[in-house]
Design a protein around this motif. Structure first.
Motif, short mmCIF file in Angstrom:
data_model
loop_
_atom_site.label_atom_id
_atom_site.label_comp_id
_atom_site.label_asym_id
_atom_site.label_seq_id
_atom_site.Cartn_x
_atom_site.Cartn_y
_atom_site.Cartn_z
N GLU A 50 0.81 -1.21 0.00
CA GLU A 50 0.00 0.00 0.00
C GLU A 50 0.85 1.26 0.00
O GLU A 50 0.52 2.25 -0.67
CB GLU A 50 -0.94 -0.01 1.21
CG GLU A 50 -2.03 -1.09 1.09
CD GLU A 50 -2.93 -1.16 2.31
OE1 GLU A 50 -2.57 -0.52 3.34
OE2 GLU A 50 -3.97 -1.82 2.23
N GLN A 103 1.30 4.35 -3.01
CA GLN A 103 1.13 5.79 -2.78
C GLN A 103 2.36 6.60 -3.20
O GLN A 103 2.28 7.82 -3.33
CB GLN A 103 0.82 6.05 -1.30
CG GLN A 103 -0.46 5.42 -0.79
CD GLN A 103 -1.68 5.90 -1.55
OE1 GLN A 103 -1.81 7.08 -1.86
NE2 GLN A 103 -2.56 4.97 -1.89
N ARG A 143 1.85 15.34 -0.42
CA ARG A 143 2.97 14.58 0.15
C ARG A 143 4.22 14.65 -0.72
O ARG A 143 5.34 14.64 -0.20
CB ARG A 143 2.57 13.12 0.39
CG ARG A 143 2.08 12.37 -0.83
CD ARG A 143 1.59 10.98 -0.45
NE ARG A 143 1.02 10.26 -1.57
CZ ARG A 143 -0.24 10.40 -1.97
NH1 ARG A 143 -1.04 11.26 -1.36
NH2 ARG A 143 -0.71 9.71 -3.00
N TYR A 184 -0.69 9.08 3.08
CA TYR A 184 -2.06 9.50 2.77
C TYR A 184 -2.29 10.98 3.08
O TYR A 184 -3.44 11.40 3.25
CB TYR A 184 -3.05 8.62 3.53
CG TYR A 184 -2.98 7.17 3.10
CD1 TYR A 184 -3.61 6.74 1.94
CD2 TYR A 184 -2.22 6.26 3.83
CE1 TYR A 184 -3.52 5.41 1.52
CE2 TYR A 184 -2.12 4.94 3.42
CZ TYR A 184 -2.77 4.52 2.26
OH TYR A 184 -2.66 3.21 1.85
N THR A 185 -1.22 11.77 3.15
CA THR A 185 -1.37 13.20 3.37
C THR A 185 -1.43 13.95 2.05
O THR A 185 -0.88 13.50 1.03
CB THR A 185 -0.18 13.76 4.19
OG1 THR A 185 1.03 13.55 3.47
CG2 THR A 185 -0.09 13.07 5.54
N ARG A 186 -2.10 15.07 2.06
CA ARG A 186 -2.19 15.89 0.86
C ARG A 186 -0.84 16.54 0.59
O ARG A 186 -0.09 16.87 1.51
CB ARG A 186 -3.27 16.96 1.04
CG ARG A 186 -4.67 16.39 1.25
CD ARG A 186 -5.69 17.48 1.48
NE ARG A 186 -5.79 18.37 0.33
CZ ARG A 186 -6.60 19.42 0.27
NH1 ARG A 186 -7.35 19.72 1.31
NH2 ARG A 186 -6.65 20.17 -0.81
#
Length: 303
Positions: A76, A80, A104, A100-102
């Motif tokens: 996973e 990303q 990134r 999963y951060t904006r």
């Protein structure tokens, strides 16, 4: 906040081990991404519904000796972070925290300041902070308080912690010097005594309900036959006791001036003198006012 080098190491030794450790982490991160990329390759253009992904991950993890959850995490995180967006000098763990951060891809290009070493480089702690989550190791007052609140969710645990902290003299002093905290403590006292009074009333009501034949509890003084002056005296005592019972818990002496305290203490002395006079009248029959009390009243009238 900084971290000290353990006392059993010299700075030179410590720095050497840190360099070696970072090299090993870099190698390990490369392997973790390699395994994640391998899973991406294995799952490419294969059915992804009805549990096929989970079946493949679990079977492959078992075959190579990894925990399925670990292999899924590699897969996973690798999904990303396309290869062109990864940083070889930043650990897989940091990539995982930022996965999963904006923004990134832009975030990871800028090294944050490590508050422990005062160096600019990525750490897991800083990655968690960049993801707007509570870091494992708080580095400022706000984070420490937030961490404490998250740990003390239970009222019982919080009360025990406060009780223990109040055992520290400096903590007591700081708490007592804060006006808002004093007000909260006074409010807590009022609430406590209200609860005690309610509990006593409930017990009395229950006792009356279960008592089949109440005993004849005649008052010591018959209110039909007692002398008027005694009835007045008892009434004054009752009013005095009730008034003090309600007022004394509201006292917060730390907020009063010395003049205010002295005025209260003078009235306490006067009250004792009146009680001594009353006791003498009842026990000896002499109702003459004590000279000291007379002087006290004369001084007050003179003022």
């Amino acid at each position: 906040m900084t971290t000290a080098i353990p006392s059993t190491f010299s700075k030179k030794e410590w720095d050497r081990y840190v360099r070696l450790g970072r090299k090993l982490v870099k190698k390990m991160s490369g392997l973790q991404f390699d395994l994640g990329d391998l899973m991406i390759e294995m799952l490419h253009e294969r059915p992804h519904g009805h549990g096929e992904v989970t079946e493949i991950i679990e079977s492959f993890a078992h075959a190579i000796g990894l925990a399925p959850g670990t292999l899924r995490k590699y897969y996973e995180v690798a999904r990303q972070w396309p290869k062109a967006k990864r940083r070889a000098d930043v650990s897989f763990s940091v990539h995982a925290e930022l996965a999963y951060t904006r923004s990134r891809y832009a975030k990871i290009r800028k090294d944050p300041l490590d508050p422990f070493t005062h160096e600019r480089h990525w750490t897991v702690n800083e990655a968690i902070r960049a993801a707007d989550r509570m870091p494992h190791t708080p580095t400022n007052k706000e984070e420490r308080l937030a961490k404490t609140r998250s740990l003390l969710r239970s009222d019982e645990d919080a009360a025990d912690a406060v009780r223990e902290m109040l055992g520290r003299p400096d903590v007591r002093s700081r708490v007592a010097s804060d006006h808002r905290t004093r007000n909260l403590m006074r409010q807590a006292q009022y609430e406590h005594w209200d609860q005690v009074e309610e509990a006593v009333d409930a017990d009395e009501e229950l006792a009356l309900e279960v008592e089949e034949e109440p005993e004849d509890l005649s008052p010591v003084v018959s209110y039909d036959e007692g002398p008027l002056e005694i009835l007045r005296l008892l009434g004054n005592f009752a009013a005095f006791f009730v008034s003090l019972q309600k007022t004394i818990p509201e006292i917060h002496a730390q907020d009063y001036s010395e003049e205010t305290k002295e005025a209260v203490l003078e009235n306490i002395t006067k009250a004792r003198s009146f009680l001594d006079w009353c006791e003498s009248a009842i026990t000896t029959g002499k109702t003459d006012m004590d000279k000291a009390l007379a002087r006290l009243l004369e001084d007050e009238e003179g003022e």
